[in-house]
Design a protein around this motif. Sequence first.
Motif, mmCIF file in Angstrom:
data_model
loop_
_atom_site.group_PDB
_atom_site.id
_atom_site.type_symbol
_atom_site.label_atom_id
_atom_site.label_comp_id
_atom_site.label_asym_id
_atom_site.label_seq_id
_atom_site.Cartn_x
_atom_site.Cartn_y
_atom_site.Cartn_z
ATOM 1 N N LEU A 1 0.834 -1.196 0.000
ATOM 2 C CA LEU A 1 0.000 0.000 0.000
ATOM 3 C C LEU A 1 0.872 1.250 0.000
ATOM 4 O O LEU A 1 0.618 2.204 -0.766
ATOM 5 C CB LEU A 1 -0.916 -0.001 1.227
ATOM 6 C CG LEU A 1 -1.729 1.280 1.457
ATOM 7 C CD1 LEU A 1 -2.672 1.544 0.287
ATOM 8 C CD2 LEU A 1 -2.508 1.200 2.767
ATOM 9 N N ALA A 2 1.916 1.269 0.827
ATOM 10 C CA ALA A 2 2.804 2.435 0.892
ATOM 11 C C ALA A 2 3.526 2.645 -0.431
ATOM 12 O O ALA A 2 3.733 3.790 -0.862
ATOM 13 C CB ALA A 2 3.805 2.253 2.026
ATOM 14 N N ALA A 3 3.922 1.549 -1.093
ATOM 15 C CA ALA A 3 4.595 1.679 -2.385
ATOM 16 C C ALA A 3 3.680 2.307 -3.426
ATOM 17 O O ALA A 3 4.064 3.246 -4.147
ATOM 18 C CB ALA A 3 5.065 0.301 -2.855
ATOM 19 N N TYR A 4 2.450 1.813 -3.512
ATOM 20 C CA TYR A 4 1.512 2.345 -4.503
ATOM 21 C C TYR A 4 1.127 3.792 -4.172
ATOM 22 O O TYR A 4 0.976 4.636 -5.059
ATOM 23 C CB TYR A 4 0.272 1.460 -4.577
ATOM 24 C CG TYR A 4 0.546 0.056 -5.074
ATOM 25 C CD1 TYR A 4 1.479 -0.192 -6.079
ATOM 26 C CD2 TYR A 4 -0.138 -1.035 -4.547
ATOM 27 C CE1 TYR A 4 1.720 -1.474 -6.535
ATOM 28 C CE2 TYR A 4 0.092 -2.330 -5.010
ATOM 29 C CZ TYR A 4 1.030 -2.540 -5.992
ATOM 30 O OH TYR A 4 1.257 -3.812 -6.449
ATOM 31 N N PHE A 5 0.964 4.071 -2.884
ATOM 32 C CA PHE A 5 0.651 5.440 -2.460
ATOM 33 C C PHE A 5 1.798 6.379 -2.820
ATOM 34 O O PHE A 5 1.570 7.493 -3.327
ATOM 35 C CB PHE A 5 0.390 5.462 -0.954
ATOM 36 C CG PHE A 5 0.153 6.824 -0.394
ATOM 37 C CD1 PHE A 5 -1.119 7.367 -0.368
ATOM 38 C CD2 PHE A 5 1.205 7.576 0.119
ATOM 39 C CE1 PHE A 5 -1.344 8.642 0.151
ATOM 40 C CE2 PHE A 5 0.992 8.846 0.636
ATOM 41 C CZ PHE A 5 -0.282 9.374 0.650
ATOM 42 N N ALA A 6 3.033 5.965 -2.563
ATOM 43 C CA ALA A 6 4.188 6.815 -2.829
ATOM 44 C C ALA A 6 4.326 7.126 -4.319
ATOM 45 O O ALA A 6 4.844 8.182 -4.695
ATOM 46 C CB ALA A 6 5.457 6.156 -2.310
ATOM 47 N N LEU A 7 3.861 6.224 -5.166
ATOM 48 C CA LEU A 7 3.897 6.468 -6.612
ATOM 49 C C LEU A 7 2.791 7.409 -7.072
ATOM 50 O O LEU A 7 2.751 7.794 -8.243
ATOM 51 C CB LEU A 7 3.779 5.147 -7.368
ATOM 52 C CG LEU A 7 4.984 4.210 -7.277
ATOM 53 C CD1 LEU A 7 4.666 2.871 -7.922
ATOM 54 C CD2 LEU A 7 6.215 4.849 -7.933
ATOM 55 N N GLY A 8 1.887 7.773 -6.172
ATOM 56 C CA GLY A 8 0.815 8.695 -6.512
ATOM 57 C C GLY A 8 -0.307 8.069 -7.307
ATOM 58 O O GLY A 8 -1.050 8.767 -8.000
ATOM 59 N N LEU A 9 -0.468 6.754 -7.188
ATOM 60 C CA LEU A 9 -1.512 6.075 -7.957
ATOM 61 C C LEU A 9 -2.886 6.422 -7.403
ATOM 62 O O LEU A 9 -3.083 6.519 -6.191
ATOM 63 C CB LEU A 9 -1.293 4.569 -7.904
ATOM 64 C CG LEU A 9 0.035 4.078 -8.502
ATOM 65 C CD1 LEU A 9 0.208 2.585 -8.277
ATOM 66 C CD2 LEU A 9 0.104 4.402 -9.988
ATOM 67 N N GLY A 10 -3.838 6.597 -8.324
ATOM 68 C CA GLY A 10 -5.180 6.966 -7.905
ATOM 69 C C GLY A 10 -6.230 6.473 -8.874
ATOM 70 O O GLY A 10 -5.954 5.617 -9.733
ATOM 71 N N PRO A 11 -7.437 6.986 -8.758
ATOM 72 C CA PRO A 11 -8.558 6.497 -9.569
ATOM 73 C C PRO A 11 -8.250 6.516 -11.064
ATOM 74 O O PRO A 11 -7.772 7.518 -11.605
ATOM 75 C CB PRO A 11 -9.691 7.459 -9.218
ATOM 76 C CG PRO A 11 -9.364 7.908 -7.835
ATOM 77 C CD PRO A 11 -7.869 8.005 -7.793
ATOM 78 N N GLY A 12 -8.532 5.377 -11.690
ATOM 79 C CA GLY A 12 -8.341 5.253 -13.126
ATOM 80 C C GLY A 12 -6.965 4.805 -13.552
ATOM 81 O O GLY A 12 -6.781 4.351 -14.687
#
Length: 436
Positions: A71-82
């Motif tokens: 979760l922290a990895a994906y969050f740090a990459l700025g991933l979001g809706p779409g």
Amino acid sequence: MGTDDPVVIPHPPRWPVYDRAAADRAAELIRRGRSFDYDHGPEIAGLEAAFSRRHDGRHALTLNSGTSALLAAYFALGLGPGDEVIVPTFTFLATASPLFLLGAVPVLVDSEGPDGTVSAARIERAVTPRTRAVAVTHLFGHPAPMDEITALCRRRGLALVEDCSHAHGSTYRGRPVGTFGDLAVFSIGGLKLVSGGMGGVLLARDSRHYDLACLLTAFKQRSERTVHDPRLRRLADVGLGGNLRISPPAAVLAQSHLDRIEELVAAKRANVYRLLEPLVAHPGLTGPVIAPHVTMGGWYDVVVTVDPERAGFSRDDLVAALRRQGVKADVPATRPLHLSSIFTGAEPGHRRPYPPDVLARHFRHRRGDLPVAEALHDGWVSLPGPYFNDTAGALVEPYRAAFRAALDRLGSARPPAPSAATAVVPGTRAAAGGVR
């Protein structure tokens, strides 16, 4: 006991097992009221420094689980809706599930070959204008083909996340896994070769990714001490919404395994090779196929492939026969994600529902959609790898005897079909595959 009564093999305690020094140190922390850490105490700092040293100096952040680290990895990459993230179907659910929380879309791709990992070619076919990142899993400890995958991600401008949770101590062309992606994640909980009972580690190449992960997972004291960017450190008092810290006792326990990683990897390798000899000598049974340029570390799952035509019995026949002989054999618990509930029509229950077209494309899979992973899973017998992490190999000989007895019973019931295949002896390679 009658001749048809199930055999009982006494099993030692299940992994994780700790030596007296580690258990005493964890107990002492608890006695001193150090069951939690808000600051960045020596147990946690030491474990992070050890992971960093082993992985080319990457920024290391310990968390309460591998799932939290993803979760922290994906969050740090700025991933979001779409945003789309390409994920192997043959992996543990946590490689994909944190994306649900961010509104990002996991796009599942099939395995490529007999080790169950993905290829750059399959990943590239799944890339769309919405693709932002690729996640790869070093399945059961076998590294994915990282040269080709890293080249693809550079060429297409995609972030790369390595899920190394099965692969402590594994290498690809002499480099440890976890040193190829922009971010890498290790689980250090449960049955993993390095385990603190519960825990995870995030490795980041870029300090900004590390800073954002710190703020998400450990606000206040920890982030005030360890976030690099002064502008981001100003947010330490409130953080970015999470509290996902590891505990000092868990860090101490995981450190005790990490300190012995070479010893544990060597013991696991020797035990697995010896263990599999009676099985892979039988026609139609092959052990894990290992590429010549990789080494296996964690061996999270030890799988044997059954070819019913050559063996004379099915995968399920072998599982049942092994269980009757006291072996804790099973079907691999890690199974293709596209056959799980959420990817076959049970919609994710978050507050940002995916659009109907996204649900139709990526959450309505059926059997047959990703056939390589399905065929691998349907042909594999899983042996209880975590029982073979010990240097003594106490279960190896009882299991070898049980394998022979199970194969004798299956052979007397239905003789195997003739085969010209070469039996694979651990330490060698054969055209039919097997253990190297």
